[in-house]
Motif scaffolding. Structure first.
Motif, mmCIF file in Angstrom:
data_model
loop_
_atom_site.group_PDB
_atom_site.id
_atom_site.type_symbol
_atom_site.label_atom_id
_atom_site.label_comp_id
_atom_site.label_asym_id
_atom_site.label_seq_id
_atom_site.Cartn_x
_atom_site.Cartn_y
_atom_site.Cartn_z
ATOM 1 N N GLU A 268 8.340 -11.107 19.983
ATOM 2 C CA GLU A 268 7.663 -12.539 19.449
ATOM 3 C C GLU A 268 7.618 -13.321 20.713
ATOM 4 O O GLU A 268 6.322 -14.161 20.670
ATOM 5 C CB GLU A 268 8.760 -13.316 18.675
ATOM 6 N N LYS A 269 8.304 -13.714 21.567
ATOM 7 C CA LYS A 269 8.313 -14.230 22.909
ATOM 8 C C LYS A 269 7.221 -13.831 23.730
ATOM 9 O O LYS A 269 6.451 -14.423 24.219
ATOM 10 C CB LYS A 269 9.727 -14.697 23.261
ATOM 11 N N LYS A 270 7.423 -12.577 24.149
ATOM 12 C CA LYS A 270 6.437 -11.945 24.948
ATOM 13 C C LYS A 270 5.287 -11.841 24.559
ATOM 14 O O LYS A 270 4.261 -12.299 25.543
ATOM 15 C CB LYS A 270 6.983 -10.604 25.213
ATOM 16 N N TYR A 271 4.962 -11.610 23.384
ATOM 17 C CA TYR A 271 3.448 -11.562 22.927
ATOM 18 C C TYR A 271 2.913 -12.776 22.329
ATOM 19 O O TYR A 271 1.922 -13.061 21.821
ATOM 20 C CB TYR A 271 3.215 -10.380 21.992
ATOM 21 N N HIS A 272 3.686 -14.051 22.237
ATOM 22 C CA HIS A 272 3.475 -15.288 21.650
ATOM 23 C C HIS A 272 2.836 -15.070 20.078
ATOM 24 O O HIS A 272 1.738 -15.559 19.831
ATOM 25 C CB HIS A 272 2.477 -16.027 22.442
ATOM 26 N N THR A 273 3.685 -14.415 19.282
ATOM 27 C CA THR A 273 3.606 -13.931 18.027
ATOM 28 C C THR A 273 4.432 -14.462 16.953
ATOM 29 O O THR A 273 5.523 -15.075 17.679
ATOM 30 C CB THR A 273 3.096 -12.659 17.817
ATOM 31 N N ARG A 274 4.543 -14.036 15.709
ATOM 32 C CA ARG A 274 5.737 -14.598 14.899
ATOM 33 C C ARG A 274 5.673 -13.454 14.145
ATOM 34 O O ARG A 274 4.899 -12.705 13.475
ATOM 35 C CB ARG A 274 5.088 -15.936 13.953
ATOM 36 N N TYR A 275 7.134 -13.351 13.732
ATOM 37 C CA TYR A 275 7.363 -12.101 12.800
ATOM 38 C C TYR A 275 8.100 -12.474 11.664
ATOM 39 O O TYR A 275 8.985 -13.615 11.692
ATOM 40 C CB TYR A 275 8.481 -11.138 13.730
ATOM 41 N N HIS A 276 7.911 -12.013 10.605
ATOM 42 C CA HIS A 276 8.397 -12.463 9.177
ATOM 43 C C HIS A 276 8.917 -11.214 8.651
ATOM 44 O O HIS A 276 8.134 -10.069 8.208
ATOM 45 C CB HIS A 276 7.337 -13.086 8.229
ATOM 46 N N PHE A 277 10.274 -11.210 8.228
ATOM 47 C CA PHE A 277 10.688 -10.136 7.202
ATOM 48 C C PHE A 277 10.406 -10.507 5.763
ATOM 49 O O PHE A 277 10.881 -11.773 5.411
ATOM 50 C CB PHE A 277 12.215 -9.765 7.410
ATOM 51 N N LEU A 278 9.931 -9.737 4.907
ATOM 52 C CA LEU A 278 9.503 -10.151 3.638
ATOM 53 C C LEU A 278 10.423 -9.389 2.555
ATOM 54 O O LEU A 278 10.467 -8.126 2.523
ATOM 55 C CB LEU A 278 8.122 -9.849 3.331
ATOM 56 N N PHE A 279 11.425 -10.028 1.852
ATOM 57 C CA PHE A 279 12.192 -9.463 0.571
ATOM 58 C C PHE A 279 11.359 -10.215 -0.589
ATOM 59 O O PHE A 279 11.686 -11.346 -0.909
ATOM 60 C CB PHE A 279 13.575 -9.832 0.729
ATOM 61 N N MET A 280 10.455 -9.158 -1.285
ATOM 62 C CA MET A 280 9.670 -9.893 -2.053
ATOM 63 C C MET A 280 10.377 -10.376 -3.361
ATOM 64 O O MET A 280 11.299 -10.021 -3.768
ATOM 65 C CB MET A 280 8.712 -8.704 -2.855
ATOM 66 N N LYS A 281 9.796 -11.680 -3.986
ATOM 67 C CA LYS A 281 10.508 -12.131 -5.214
ATOM 68 C C LYS A 281 9.584 -11.896 -6.325
ATOM 69 O O LYS A 281 8.487 -12.030 -6.101
ATOM 70 C CB LYS A 281 10.567 -13.731 -4.603
ATOM 71 N N PRO A 282 10.295 -11.849 -7.392
ATOM 72 C CA PRO A 282 9.743 -11.818 -8.821
ATOM 73 C C PRO A 282 8.844 -12.982 -9.082
ATOM 74 O O PRO A 282 9.258 -14.141 -8.830
ATOM 75 C CB PRO A 282 10.731 -11.482 -9.735
ATOM 76 N N SER A 283 7.673 -12.813 -9.736
ATOM 77 C CA SER A 283 6.757 -13.894 -10.113
ATOM 78 C C SER A 283 5.848 -13.396 -11.108
ATOM 79 O O SER A 283 4.794 -12.879 -10.906
ATOM 80 C CB SER A 283 6.207 -14.352 -8.948
ATOM 81 N N GLY A 284 5.969 -14.285 -12.510
ATOM 82 C CA GLY A 284 5.156 -14.063 -13.427
ATOM 83 C C GLY A 284 3.910 -14.606 -13.193
ATOM 84 O O GLY A 284 2.786 -13.922 -13.557
ATOM 85 N N SER A 285 4.004 -15.613 -12.740
ATOM 86 C CA SER A 285 2.629 -16.349 -12.224
ATOM 87 C C SER A 285 1.946 -15.401 -11.351
ATOM 88 O O SER A 285 0.545 -15.385 -11.514
ATOM 89 C CB SER A 285 2.874 -17.657 -11.873
ATOM 90 N N GLN A 286 2.152 -14.962 -10.324
ATOM 91 C CA GLN A 286 1.479 -14.225 -9.200
ATOM 92 C C GLN A 286 1.035 -12.664 -10.157
ATOM 93 O O GLN A 286 -0.328 -12.176 -9.791
ATOM 94 C CB GLN A 286 2.408 -13.941 -8.231
ATOM 95 N N LEU A 287 1.838 -12.439 -11.043
ATOM 96 C CA LEU A 287 1.425 -10.981 -11.886
ATOM 97 C C LEU A 287 0.076 -11.346 -12.650
ATOM 98 O O LEU A 287 -0.449 -10.728 -12.795
ATOM 99 C CB LEU A 287 2.461 -10.580 -12.652
ATOM 100 N N LYS A 288 0.043 -12.598 -13.164
ATOM 101 C CA LYS A 288 -1.064 -13.062 -13.880
ATOM 102 C C LYS A 288 -2.222 -13.225 -13.042
ATOM 103 O O LYS A 288 -3.506 -12.494 -13.496
ATOM 104 C CB LYS A 288 -0.933 -14.483 -14.327
ATOM 105 N N VAL A 289 -2.279 -13.386 -11.790
ATOM 106 C CA VAL A 289 -3.297 -13.240 -10.713
ATOM 107 C C VAL A 289 -3.873 -11.964 -10.478
ATOM 108 O O VAL A 289 -4.895 -11.529 -10.434
ATOM 109 C CB VAL A 289 -3.049 -14.077 -9.411
ATOM 110 N N ILE A 290 -2.786 -11.052 -10.431
ATOM 111 C CA ILE A 290 -2.991 -9.743 -10.211
ATOM 112 C C ILE A 290 -3.501 -9.111 -11.471
ATOM 113 O O ILE A 290 -4.467 -8.107 -11.276
ATOM 114 C CB ILE A 290 -1.755 -9.068 -9.517
ATOM 115 N N LYS A 291 -3.068 -9.476 -12.511
ATOM 116 C CA LYS A 291 -3.732 -8.719 -13.727
ATOM 117 C C LYS A 291 -5.372 -9.251 -13.703
ATOM 118 O O LYS A 291 -5.890 -8.193 -14.085
ATOM 119 C CB LYS A 291 -3.056 -9.460 -14.808
ATOM 120 N N GLU A 292 -5.495 -10.442 -13.236
ATOM 121 C CA GLU A 292 -7.001 -10.647 -13.534
ATOM 122 C C GLU A 292 -7.721 -9.769 -12.354
ATOM 123 O O GLU A 292 -8.815 -9.388 -12.581
ATOM 124 C CB GLU A 292 -7.323 -12.150 -12.907
#
Length: 333
Positions: A268-292
């Protein structure tokens, strides 16, 4: 109810079909009769005990992290759902178990399944859809005209990710083999790198984002393709201390993640970037968007193979082989 269980962790541990108690339905829960479930890499990681640092389960354990089915009962304080509703969802991490005839889930973790999809198609979407949506919208905030590298474009997550990135107006590069080339091209990939013949880190430069589904060496090389200020979201790399704090893992586990994540922090430091680890969270409201998205035909499900519940062992082997192009689905009803 019938369910596919394991009695302990281990790659060679066999599955067994067994009668299990019906799930308890809490006041905010919905009981769903499962018609189909899909397999994801997190399932064999859990089975092999590789997720014990983050997830603790008791045995016998029913695996499975997403599903589609029909509501048969609702808790006393549930108003949104009713018996007969056709839904899809991703249960909370402490309530997994979709390789079964029934599951009880929190009312906020489901949504009506896309009407234009079969139960098998709908079951293939929740985990990959939510993972990608949270990576692109919540973390990366991907903008029109930005460049993103999506690793393993013909895999379950990759096939969804390419389509969502294109809908968001991004330029998409992806890695694939000869066998996956036509598939990722049909999904809209702008630049396809044959990872067996070319090194992506030598072909790409100045990218805004990388979506890493591989981890390991591919993740480390991905820093090289980013421009300063670029970001990587990984679902297969090592969780870092930042994730430990956000997930409230406690100071001991967070300290351990800080130590093992030193290499990523240095990159991250060498390349001046940012790293994120994602552990997805359940979300009915986002499933609504995906449904559309699905109902408008903007994103289409990609299924490689459907197995019956009794062949879960074979389905796991097929997914782990890396041959699957798209999702592997289990038909339960």
């Amino acid at each position: 109810m019938k369910a596919m269980i394991i009695e302990k962790y281990g790659k060679q541990v066999p599955f067994a079909i067994a009668e299990q108690p019906m799930p308890t339905v809490g006041e905010h829960d919905v009981l769903v009769e499962i018609h189909a479930a899909s397999l994801n890499p997190i399932d064999f990681k859990i089975k092999e005990g590789k997720m014990k640092f983050l997830l603790n389960y008791k045995f016998p354990l029913i695996l499975g992290n997403d599903f589609s089915g029909v509501v048969v009962k609702v808790g006393s304080r549930v108003n949104t759902w009713k018996p007969g509703d056709e839904v899809y969802g991703r249960p909370r991490k402490n309530r997994i178990g979709t390789l079964a005839e029934f599951i009880a889930v929190h009312e906020d973790d489901i949504w009506l399944k896309p009407q234009n999809l079969t139960f098998e198609e709908a079951a293939s979407i929740p985990l990959i859809g939510l993972t990608t949506y949270q990576a692109f919208v919540d973390i990366l905030k991907l903008q029109k005209g930005q460049k993103i590298l999506i690793h393993a474009g013909s895999g379950g997550v990759g096939t969804f990710a390419i389509q969502l990135a294109k809908q968001m107006g991004a330029f998409v590069a992806t890695t694939a083999s000869d066998k996956g080339y036509e598939l990722v091209k049909s999904l809209g990939a702008d630049l396809i790198i044959n990872y067996k013949q070319e090194n992506f880190e030598e072909k790409l430069t100045g990218y805004d984002a990388v979506f890493d589904t591989l981890g390991g060496e591919a993740l480390e090389k991905s820093f090289r393709v980013l421009k300063p200020g670029g970001q990587i979201v990984s679902i297969s790399g090592m969780p870092n201390a930042r994730f430990g704090k956000e997930a409230k893992l406690g100071w001991v586990k967070t300290a351990i993640l800080s130590i093992v994540g030193r290499k990523i922090k240095a990159l991250e430091k060498k390349y001046h970037t940012r790293y994120h680890f994602l552990f997805m969270k359940p979300s009915g409201s986002q499933l609504k968007v995906i449904k559309e998205f699905m109902e408008e035909g903007l994103i289409k499900p990609v299924i490689d193979k459907v197995f019956p519940l009794k062949e879960v062992g074979e389905a796991f082997q097929y997914l782990e082989s890396g041959r699957a192009k798209g999702k592997v689905v289990i038909r339960i009803k």
